[in-house]
Structure formats: structure tokens, C-alpha cells
Design a protein around this motif. Structure first.
Motif, PDB file in Angstrom:
ATOM      1  N   LEU A  87     -52.238 -16.992 -31.825  1.00 25.70           N
ATOM      2  CA  LEU A  87     -51.442 -15.785 -31.568  1.00 25.70           C
ATOM      3  C   LEU A  87     -50.842 -16.006 -30.222  1.00 25.70           C
ATOM      4  O   LEU A  87     -49.639 -15.530 -29.933  1.00 25.70           O
ATOM      5  CB  LEU A  87     -52.059 -14.385 -32.056  1.00 25.70           C
ATOM      6  CG  LEU A  87     -52.232 -14.327 -33.444  1.00 25.70           C
ATOM      7  CD1 LEU A  87     -53.088 -13.221 -33.707  1.00 25.70           C
ATOM      8  CD2 LEU A  87     -50.958 -14.022 -34.237  1.00 25.70           C
ATOM      9  N   ALA A  88     -51.797 -16.030 -29.117  1.00 22.87           N
ATOM     10  CA  ALA A  88     -51.415 -16.179 -27.737  1.00 22.87           C
ATOM     11  C   ALA A  88     -50.285 -17.239 -27.453  1.00 22.87           C
ATOM     12  O   ALA A  88     -49.484 -17.006 -26.858  1.00 22.87           O
ATOM     13  CB  ALA A  88     -52.513 -16.017 -26.841  1.00 22.87           C
ATOM     14  N   VAL A  89     -50.746 -18.411 -27.886  1.00 22.20           N
ATOM     15  CA  VAL A  89     -49.753 -19.523 -27.641  1.00 22.20           C
ATOM     16  C   VAL A  89     -48.606 -19.395 -28.328  1.00 22.20           C
ATOM     17  O   VAL A  89     -47.310 -19.753 -27.920  1.00 22.20           O
ATOM     18  CB  VAL A  89     -50.563 -20.837 -28.362  1.00 22.20           C
ATOM     19  CG1 VAL A  89     -49.477 -22.053 -28.536  1.00 22.20           C
ATOM     20  CG2 VAL A  89     -51.756 -21.334 -27.474  1.00 22.20           C
ATOM     21  N   CYS A  90     -48.360 -18.872 -29.788  1.00 23.33           N
ATOM     22  CA  CYS A  90     -47.065 -18.579 -30.417  1.00 23.33           C
ATOM     23  C   CYS A  90     -46.566 -17.494 -30.032  1.00 23.33           C
ATOM     24  O   CYS A  90     -45.196 -17.401 -30.251  1.00 23.33           O
ATOM     25  CB  CYS A  90     -47.756 -18.707 -32.147  1.00 23.33           C
ATOM     26  SG  CYS A  90     -48.194 -20.075 -32.621  1.00 23.33           S
ATOM     27  N   GLY A  91     -46.931 -16.626 -29.076  1.00 20.86           N
ATOM     28  CA  GLY A  91     -46.240 -15.470 -28.665  1.00 20.86           C
ATOM     29  C   GLY A  91     -45.767 -15.716 -27.353  1.00 20.86           C
ATOM     30  O   GLY A  91     -44.894 -15.180 -26.676  1.00 20.86           O
ATOM     31  N   THR A  92     -46.351 -16.927 -26.664  1.00 19.39           N
ATOM     32  CA  THR A  92     -45.967 -17.112 -25.230  1.00 19.39           C
ATOM     33  C   THR A  92     -45.070 -18.404 -24.962  1.00 19.39           C
ATOM     34  O   THR A  92     -44.568 -18.511 -24.048  1.00 19.39           O
ATOM     35  CB  THR A  92     -47.021 -17.123 -24.443  1.00 19.39           C
ATOM     36  OG1 THR A  92     -48.068 -18.054 -24.598  1.00 19.39           O
ATOM     37  CG2 THR A  92     -47.544 -15.832 -24.203  1.00 19.39           C
ATOM     38  N   ARG A  93     -45.226 -19.422 -25.953  1.00 18.24           N
ATOM     39  CA  ARG A  93     -44.517 -20.563 -25.918  1.00 18.24           C
ATOM     40  C   ARG A  93     -43.359 -20.855 -26.941  1.00 18.24           C
ATOM     41  O   ARG A  93     -43.399 -20.111 -27.756  1.00 18.24           O
ATOM     42  CB  ARG A  93     -45.612 -22.014 -26.189  1.00 18.24           C
ATOM     43  CG  ARG A  93     -46.886 -21.843 -25.352  1.00 18.24           C
ATOM     44  CD  ARG A  93     -46.681 -22.389 -24.182  1.00 18.24           C
ATOM     45  NE  ARG A  93     -46.284 -23.742 -23.915  1.00 18.24           N
ATOM     46  CZ  ARG A  93     -47.163 -24.787 -24.011  1.00 18.24           C
ATOM     47  NH1 ARG A  93     -48.419 -24.815 -24.226  1.00 18.24           N
ATOM     48  NH2 ARG A  93     -46.413 -25.922 -23.992  1.00 18.24           N
ATOM     49  N   SER A  94     -42.555 -21.684 -26.687  1.00 20.21           N
ATOM     50  CA  SER A  94     -41.326 -21.690 -27.368  1.00 20.21           C
ATOM     51  C   SER A  94     -41.217 -22.847 -28.320  1.00 20.21           C
ATOM     52  O   SER A  94     -41.809 -24.022 -27.837  1.00 20.21           O
ATOM     53  CB  SER A  94     -40.092 -21.699 -26.488  1.00 20.21           C
ATOM     54  OG  SER A  94     -38.746 -22.020 -27.318  1.00 20.21           O
TER      55      SER A  94
END
Length: 170
Positions: A87-94
Motif C-alpha cells: 500500500l505504501a509503494v502504490c501510494g507513493t510511487r507512480s
């Protein structure tokens, strides 16, 4: 993936807890049909126009916004605990820059509706079709919300989508 079909309202409490504790994945196909996940922390479930509707909000600056503008179908995949780093990656990376499915080692499965994919590692699934969209408008919004959530003026587009299928992973 084994699933159990449910009424969308059966999981309201679990949905709300997940949204408050890290969010869910909005999964939209990219230009090549590959699923692109984005973390969402704001969404609602309810009944509008006599139909089960999920409402999601996406800022125009997000890669996912452009994808949603080109399709009407998407899924919301909800982990009930776990998948915090994903969730963190998919919320901060494009998705403009990386393949988040590959980066996070997420498993994709075909949805029940044509053209919809889901993340098999999640627990709740909503397959959706956009029926209405609108924009958050500064002068219609409380000033405190504007200053807290929109200091850069990047107001969300609001997508209301019919829930085509709702189910749990068994």
C-alpha cells in the motif's frame, strides 16, 4: 482464487476499518491493458440512484486519473490487515515510472466482469463501472478542508461507480 459472492453492504464495517488503517487498492488498466494499482484512503459505499455505488476520489495529477478517464471499469481491492508495504509503494510511487505489480510482487487475477482485474492477495473486492464523475470545487468546500487537504489546489475528481460484483476471498 476461491471467492464467496457477497452483498456489497455485508462488508461495510471491514471496508471502513481498512480505509482508516491504510487504505485499499484502486486497480485500473493502463494503456496496454495491464493493471495499475494506486492506493486510495478515501472512498464511500452506499446506495445512489437505487443502485450499490462506490465513490472514489483521484487527483488529476495522478497517473491513475488519466487511466480512469479512458475506461469505465476498475476494481477496488481491500486488504484486511497486511500488505502495508505494498500500500505504501502504490501510494507513493507512480505507474508512470514503475510497474507496481512487479515491484510489489502482487498477484493479479481476472475479475468476474469483462475487462476487470483484481489483486488476489486482498480480501474484499468490488468490481465497478463508472456511472458519474464530477470535480471537487473550491468554493463549494469548507475552508478548513481546502487548507488542510488542498494547499496546492490539486482538487480531486470524484468517480461514482456501480458495483457490478462484490466478493470475499475464501
Amino acid at each position: 482464487m476461491r471467492i464467496k459472492k457477497i452483498e456489497f453492504s455485508e462488508c461495510f464495517s471491514d471496508f471502513c476499518k481498512a480505509m482508516s488503517a491504510g487504505g485499499a487498492f484502486l486497480l485500473v488498466p493502463d494503456r496496454k491493458g495491464r493493471p495499475n494499482p494506486m492506493t486510495i484512503g478515501w472512498a464511500t459505499l452506499g446506495v445512489i440512484w437505487g443502485e450499490p455505488i462506490i465513490t472514489v476520489m483521484v487527483r488529476p495529477s495522478r497517473f491513475t486519473h488519466g487511466l480512469l478517464e479512458k475506461t469505465t471499469r476498475f476494481s477496488v481491492c481491500v486488504p484486511l490487515g497486511g500488505l502495508k508495504s505494498e500500500l505504501a509503494v502504490c501510494g507513493t510511487r507512480s505507474g508512470r515510472d514503475i510497474d507496481k505489480i512487479k515491484e510489489c510482487k502482487l498477484k493479479v487475477a481476472a475479475g468476474q466482469a469483462e475487462g476487470v482485474s483484481v489483486l488476489a492477495d486482498c480480501d474484499l473486492f468490488f468490481e465497478c463501472q463508472t456511472v458519474h464523475k464530477t470535480h471537487v470545487i473550491r468554493h463549494n468546500l469548507e475552508a478548513g478542508i481546502v487548507s488542510r487537504y488542498y494547499p496546492e489546489g490539486d482538487f480531486h475528481t470524484v468517480y461514482n461507480a456501480r458495483i457490478l460484483h462484490a466478493y470475499r476471498r475464501k
